[in-house]
Design a protein around this motif. Structure first.
Motif, mmCIF file in Angstrom:
data_model
loop_
_atom_site.group_PDB
_atom_site.id
_atom_site.type_symbol
_atom_site.label_atom_id
_atom_site.label_comp_id
_atom_site.label_asym_id
_atom_site.label_seq_id
_atom_site.Cartn_x
_atom_site.Cartn_y
_atom_site.Cartn_z
ATOM 1 N N HIS A 145 13.297 15.812 -18.485
ATOM 2 C CA HIS A 145 11.597 16.471 -18.486
ATOM 3 C C HIS A 145 11.556 17.690 -17.325
ATOM 4 O O HIS A 145 10.398 18.057 -17.076
ATOM 5 N N LEU A 146 12.510 17.460 -16.160
ATOM 6 C CA LEU A 146 12.220 18.366 -15.242
ATOM 7 C C LEU A 146 12.268 19.989 -15.607
ATOM 8 O O LEU A 146 11.714 20.727 -14.780
ATOM 9 N N SER A 147 12.903 19.952 -16.848
ATOM 10 C CA SER A 147 12.978 21.374 -17.423
ATOM 11 C C SER A 147 11.634 22.077 -17.581
ATOM 12 O O SER A 147 11.305 23.357 -17.748
ATOM 13 N N SER A 181 13.484 2.269 -9.831
ATOM 14 C CA SER A 181 13.305 1.392 -10.902
ATOM 15 C C SER A 181 14.579 1.288 -11.596
ATOM 16 O O SER A 181 14.920 0.008 -11.904
ATOM 17 N N VAL A 182 15.572 2.326 -11.382
ATOM 18 C CA VAL A 182 17.027 2.211 -11.981
ATOM 19 C C VAL A 182 17.620 1.236 -10.856
ATOM 20 O O VAL A 182 18.402 -0.087 -11.262
ATOM 21 N N TRP A 186 7.974 21.233 -6.550
ATOM 22 C CA TRP A 186 8.799 20.096 -6.108
ATOM 23 C C TRP A 186 7.925 18.884 -5.843
ATOM 24 O O TRP A 186 8.597 17.808 -5.614
ATOM 25 N N ILE A 187 6.310 18.987 -5.775
ATOM 26 C CA ILE A 187 5.920 17.515 -5.694
ATOM 27 C C ILE A 187 5.966 16.757 -7.091
ATOM 28 O O ILE A 187 6.462 15.539 -7.005
ATOM 29 N N TYR A 188 6.098 17.659 -8.078
ATOM 30 C CA TYR A 188 6.432 16.826 -9.487
ATOM 31 C C TYR A 188 7.946 16.511 -9.359
ATOM 32 O O TYR A 188 8.297 15.414 -10.144
ATOM 33 N N TYR A 222 7.964 13.215 -7.834
ATOM 34 C CA TYR A 222 7.306 12.207 -8.653
ATOM 35 C C TYR A 222 8.330 11.709 -9.389
ATOM 36 O O TYR A 222 8.321 10.430 -9.695
ATOM 37 N N MET A 223 9.146 12.459 -10.140
ATOM 38 C CA MET A 223 10.144 12.005 -11.005
ATOM 39 C C MET A 223 11.045 11.037 -10.474
ATOM 40 O O MET A 223 11.386 9.992 -10.723
ATOM 41 N N LEU A 224 11.519 11.546 -9.280
ATOM 42 C CA LEU A 224 12.639 10.786 -8.497
ATOM 43 C C LEU A 224 11.936 9.559 -8.072
ATOM 44 O O LEU A 224 12.770 8.541 -8.029
#
Length: 214
Positions: free
Chosen positions: A82-84, A115-116, A102-104, A107-109
């Protein structure tokens, strides 16, 4: 893991989910549900040990619930596609220097990496609890259990990503999800499961090596 550490993790997830709910906007609002679902197996693992729960039936019931939700943790790895949605490349072909982008990205990372890693910890906790509870001292058995868990979780990832079925559907409407699950098997599906199992296994081994070197 100490009780203090568990509460710190709970607090961090609680604050993180609140932050996502109020400050992360579409199209990344899916992070709220996916991160919450990824946390559930971690919480279950907090309550699993070689002597916890003491009742064997309840012990396996908690493990079953953990297993149903565990795929939600490595599932977040597939959310990286979804980074795309950020359209990271400029017309020049280079990655854009956009602070909001880059903020988002962060967020994703911040949702995926903890969690992983904690999900992998939960799998290790469950595996070792089984091994210690039944006095199994063969390393190959422990690795076999991990292999079963990673394979089943890869199947769960496929179900979530391509059938768009969340774990909760299995609990509230199992008759609705069984048909697409029975019809999903194909060579491509098995190839995907193999790749995701390989990825999870590599992450598990790397984390184990890091832990054993400390």
């Amino acid at each position: 893991m100490t009780t203090k550490t568990k509460w710190i993790i709970r607090l961090c997830y609680g604050l993180g989910l609140l932050y996502i709910a109020f400050f992360v906007h579409p199209p990344y609002h899916f992070l709220l549900l996916n991160t919450f679902l990824a946390y559930i197996p971690i919480e279950f693992a907090f309550h699993i040990g070689s002597n916890r729960p003491k009742n064997s039936l309840f012990f396996w019931l908690v493990i079953l619930l953990w297993l149903l939700f565990y795929p939600n943790a490595p599932y977040l790895l597939t959310d990286l596609f979804h980074l795309s949605l950020l359209h990271p490349y400029a017309d020049t072909g280079l990655i854009r220097l956009s602070i909001s982008m880059w903020i988002y990205y962060i967020y994703m990372l911040l949702a995926v990496i903890p969690s992983v890693m904690l999900g992998m910890w939960s799998m290790t906790q469950v595996t070792r609890s089984i091994v210690k509870r039944y006095h199994i001292h063969h390393r190959i058995v422990e690795m076999g259990i991990v292999g079963v868990f990673t394979t089943l979780s890869s199947i769960g990832i496929f179900i979530g990503r391509f059938l768009r079925l969340h774990t909760i559907y299995l609990l509230i409407s199992p008759e609705w999800v069984l048909k697409p699950i029975f019809n999903m098997w194909s060579l491509q599906m098995l190839a995907f499961v193999f790749l995701m199992t390989l990825l999870q296994s590599i992450i598990y081994v790397v984390l184990r090596v890091i832990r054993n070197t400390n």
